[in-house]
Design a protein around this motif. Structure first.
Motif, PDB file in Angstrom:
ATOM      1  N   ILE A 398      49.310  42.434  32.027  1.00 12.58           N
ATOM      2  CA  ILE A 398      50.256  42.287  33.101  1.00 12.58           C
ATOM      3  C   ILE A 398      49.860  41.781  34.260  1.00 12.58           C
ATOM      4  CG2 ILE A 398      52.020  43.437  34.315  1.00 12.58           C
ATOM      5  CD1 ILE A 398      52.510  45.135  31.882  1.00 12.58           C
ATOM      6  N   ASN A 399      48.457  42.679  34.590  1.00 13.79           N
ATOM      7  CA  ASN A 399      47.901  42.728  35.887  1.00 13.79           C
ATOM      8  C   ASN A 399      46.964  41.290  35.947  1.00 13.79           C
ATOM      9  OD1 ASN A 399      48.907  45.139  35.561  1.00 13.79           O
ATOM     10  ND2 ASN A 399      47.653  45.976  37.229  1.00 13.79           N
ATOM     11  N   ARG A 400      46.570  40.852  34.674  1.00 14.42           N
ATOM     12  CA  ARG A 400      45.762  39.651  34.554  1.00 14.42           C
ATOM     13  C   ARG A 400      46.420  38.489  34.937  1.00 14.42           C
ATOM     14  NH1 ARG A 400      43.316  42.250  30.728  1.00 14.42           N
ATOM     15  NH2 ARG A 400      44.285  41.207  29.098  1.00 14.42           N
ATOM     16  N   TYR A 401      47.743  38.538  34.779  1.00 16.29           N
ATOM     17  CA  TYR A 401      48.702  37.218  34.738  1.00 16.29           C
ATOM     18  C   TYR A 401      48.443  36.584  36.362  1.00 16.29           C
ATOM     19  CZ  TYR A 401      52.237  33.791  33.695  1.00 16.29           C
ATOM     20  OH  TYR A 401      52.725  32.679  33.304  1.00 16.29           O
ATOM     21  N   PRO A 402      48.347  35.592  36.722  1.00 13.68           N
ATOM     22  CA  PRO A 402      48.218  35.138  37.905  1.00 13.68           C
ATOM     23  C   PRO A 402      49.679  35.256  38.797  1.00 13.68           C
ATOM     24  CG  PRO A 402      47.422  33.271  36.493  1.00 13.68           C
ATOM     25  CD  PRO A 402      48.011  34.254  35.494  1.00 13.68           C
ATOM     26  N   ILE A 403      49.297  36.074  39.807  1.00 13.95           N
ATOM     27  CA  ILE A 403      50.716  36.346  40.374  1.00 13.95           C
ATOM     28  C   ILE A 403      51.558  35.335  40.982  1.00 13.95           C
ATOM     29  CG2 ILE A 403      49.331  36.654  42.832  1.00 13.95           C
ATOM     30  CD1 ILE A 403      51.106  39.353  43.232  1.00 13.95           C
TER      31      ILE A 403
END
Length: 500
Positions: A398-403
């Motif tokens: 979740i947190n690695r996906y590009p914001i």
């Protein structure tokens, strides 16, 4: 060969005849022969709409109207002028044409689970619950899903295939609304928010055209509908996901004495959210009441072997009073159902027909053990034994996906803190919602000001920033490009730039 009218067409002909009769009565009431009232004209249009549909129209005069208008949460009571159960894509286009002609506001409903009541309005409800289906394409690692497909059917279609797409824990929630708000589940730390796995979307726009949204076709719409929430740009007709291989998961649960809950939460935040735990470990941490007593319990899945899962949770098992309450291996769909009732269901003994109020916020800074203890102490003051507070941990994929890659901005957080309260009457509502407000006031210093858009809250004053933050101006550009007349509009819809 013999030509015989189907039972469905016979029933439809009866409904059309009923609408014609209502139109004739309205014309008579308006002044007899030679005069036609607006109501009569509208009823004739509905008769034509019913005739053109494969699905069906429900009016306030229909015997099933009260059931049809009801959301999953009875806290919300709206009275649509018309509800249309669409069965095929063309039914949606017919609805949009009628709504444009008569300037009727539209709400799009799949499962009816909007936590702010946005699945129903007082105009036209376009219900997609009959547009369902799942088609797997293993050679291309794709699965095509219709918007009215609920998770029981989606997971069931994927079961024992060796393929997976993250879904939510509630089996009656449908794909259409869930994916447009992001979509969190037990396997999201491993594979991402559900919208991260979307390859393309098929969308009916307000003007009646159908477009595909992907990285190469209508990329702005593709970006926006993955987090921009439903009912803003068009009617979602189909989602194509990239599947991931997943044969089995290990389902697990641990319970502790409430005296240890603050220590559990402290360890979880330090070692099981943004860092520490393997991506394969997904879970929900629950504070609730079971048998009338407050309980602290975590339940989750590990995308791997039992042995690796036990190793991952070993520090949690070392906290005094820890008990391993669930220890079971199976497919994701089977374990998702198992965890609904094991080790026990929360809220406990919830009465049928009870109403719910919800609030949530993202935790993105460390809490001390004393901070967690203050939250637990407040939870114990619940006015009834149905209140529920839980954490949905982020981190991993979740947190690695590009914001910047989608409208789902909630990436650099520890967890979503969610609080549900339940009530049966106005007095209980006032009491429980006051308690809920006190809870959110207590935790406000620990939250980052953003809110998961799949848990919309109509009371939010700055919902644009809460749901979308810096993504909102781009969403407005998409609104101007794909819904320039602001046809899709509701209390917290995305506004056209000129309305600012």
């Amino acid at each position: 060969m013999a030509h015989r009218k189907s039972p469905a067409r016979i029933a439809k002909a009866a409904r059309v005849a009923q609408f014609h009769a209502l139109a004739a009565s309205a014309a008579d009431a308006a002044g007899g022969a030679g005069e036609t009232s607006d109501t009569a004209i509208a009823l004739e249009s509905l008769a034509h709409l019913e005739h053109m549909l494969v699905g069906r129209v429900v009016l306030p005069s229909s015997p099933d109207y009260d059931q049809a208008r009801q959301e999953s949460n009875p806290a919300f009571q709206s009275f649509p002028k018309i509800i249309v159960y669409c069965a095929v894509e063309n039914d949606v286009l017919e609805c949009l044409a009628v709504a444009r002609k008569y300037k009727v506001p539209v709400a799009v409903r799949c499962g009816g689970h909007s936590t702010a009541g946005y699945s129903v309005n007082n105009g036209m409800v376009i219900d997609l619950s009959d547009i369902q289906g799942v088609v797997l394409d293993p050679p291309n690692q794709r699965v095509h899903v219709r918007p009215g497909t609920d998770f029981d059917h989606f997971n069931g279609a994927m079961n024992h295939t060796g393929w997976h797409v993250p879904t939510g824990a509630c089996g009656s929630v449908c794909v259409g609304g869930f994916v447009q708000g992001g979509g969190y589940g037990y396997t999201s730390r491993r594979y991402g928010i559900q919208s991260d796995l979307v390859e393309s979307l098929r969308v009916a726009l307000a003007d009646g055209t159908i477009v595909t949204a992907s990285e190469t076709e209508n990329p702005l719409l593709y970006w926006s509908m993955r987090g921009g929430t439903g009912g803003n740009f068009g009617v979602l007709l189909q989602v194509t996901y990239t599947m991931v291989p997943l044969d089995t998961v290990w389902a697990w649960s641990i319970g502790w004495d409430m005296s240890q809950a603050a220590n559990v939460l402290t360890m979880m935040q330090q070692r099981y959210m943004q860092s520490g735990a393997p991506d394969a470990l997904g879970y929900m941490m629950n504070l609730g009441y079971y048998g009338g007593q407050p309980v602290a319990m975590v339940q989750g899945m590990f995308c791997g072997t039992r042995e690796a899962g036990l190793q991952a949770i070993a520090p949690l098992m070392e906290i005094p009073s820890a008990q391993l309450l669930v220890d079971k291996t199976g497919t994701y769909p089977d374990m998702n159902i198992w965890l609904e009732d094991h080790p026990y269901s929360l809220p406990d003994n919830l009465p049928d027909g009870i109403a719910e109020s919800k609030a949530s916020g993202y935790i993105s800074r460390p809490l001390t053990t004393a901070d967690w203890q203050s939250i637990i102490d407040y939870f114990k003051t619940s006015p009834n034994q149905w209140s529920l507070a839980y954490l949905e941990p982020y981190g991993g994929a979740i947190n690695r996906y590009p914001i910047e890659a989608s409208a789902f901005i909630h990436r650099r957080v520890d967890a979503d803190l969610v609080v549900d309260v339940f009530w049966r009457n106005p007095a209980e509502r006032a009491q429980t919602e006051a308690w809920l407000a006190g809870f959110m006031q207590l935790v406000q210093p620990f939250l980052n000001g953003h809110v998961y858009q799949n848990y919309p809250d109509a009371s939010l004053q700055d919902f644009e920033n809460a749901y979308w933050g810096p993504a909102y101006p781009t969403l407005q550009q998409a609104k101007r490009a794909y819904d320039p007349t602001n046809f899709f509009k509701f209390q917290q819809s995305i506004r056209l730039p000129r309305e600012e």
